[in-house]
Design an enzyme around this catalytic site. Sequence first.
Site, short mmCIF file in Angstrom:
data_model
loop_
_atom_site.label_atom_id
_atom_site.label_comp_id
_atom_site.label_asym_id
_atom_site.label_seq_id
_atom_site.Cartn_x
_atom_site.Cartn_y
_atom_site.Cartn_z
N ARG A 116 0.92 -1.05 -0.08
CA ARG A 116 0.01 0.08 0.01
C ARG A 116 0.88 1.25 0.15
NH1 ARG A 116 -4.41 1.47 4.72
NH2 ARG A 116 -2.52 1.67 5.93
N THR A 120 -1.08 7.61 -0.83
CA THR A 120 -2.40 7.44 -1.62
C THR A 120 -3.09 6.45 -0.98
OG1 THR A 120 -1.33 6.03 -3.28
CG2 THR A 120 -1.09 8.20 -3.81
N ASP A 212 -0.96 -2.89 13.04
CA ASP A 212 -0.67 -3.59 11.66
C ASP A 212 -0.53 -4.87 12.03
OD1 ASP A 212 1.27 -4.39 9.73
OD2 ASP A 212 1.06 -2.41 9.18
N ASP A 215 2.91 -6.41 10.92
CA ASP A 215 3.96 -6.32 12.06
C ASP A 215 3.71 -7.22 13.14
OD1 ASP A 215 5.50 -4.46 10.34
OD2 ASP A 215 4.24 -2.81 11.24
#
Length: 221
Positions: A116, A120, A212, A215
């Site tokens: 990603r 954006t 996340d 992670d």
Amino acid sequence: MENVAGVSHYGDYKNVEVFEHPLIKHKISLLRDKNTGTREFRNLVEEIASFEAYEAFRNLPLMDVEVETPIEKCMTPMIDGKKLTIVPILRAGLGMVNGITNMIPTAKVGHVGLYRNPETHEPHEYFCKLPEQIDHRVVAILDPMLATGGSAISAVDILKKHGAKKIKFLCIMAAPEGIKALAEAHPDIEIYIGNVDRGLNDDAYIVPGLGDAGDRIFGTK
């Protein structure tokens, strides 16, 4: 309304099912805790994936095989494992793979790599490797998080481009924005969700979420 299988439809989307099972809800709460360590987090993701697979694969094709019981031989139904392919979206989706292959060891495993753009938030493909005859298989895309829906939509686009026709999407946590985007972009696929959260923050992370997922699964932050 909750049905006997422990799932409910989300809004007006008949192809979106949200799990209501208390064990899934309990384990998702453990995932949220910032004090949950990498090993426990990884195990929880696998366990939730197993629970979701039980419902998501309720319509897998069966084939009759001959089995010899202590009494006699008989024909009995077994899962036609060659018909199933699971495709984790790299890298977080890898955390869900073992939970499903432990239940269906004969499932084929493909991979789709997407990252990603931090500015954006748009997904970009960097890897794709799929089993042969993907057009004849039931394909389940795996990703713990459905945030904006961009990565999920791209993954489905990629699979359809390679000929996949029967596609499911399994995630643990989703934002309403991502559900709407994916369900409307691909109304022909089945979407299974562990929990629907409040929404997205300015960084396009699910809130309250769990951080996340990649992670936390791999201990990289």
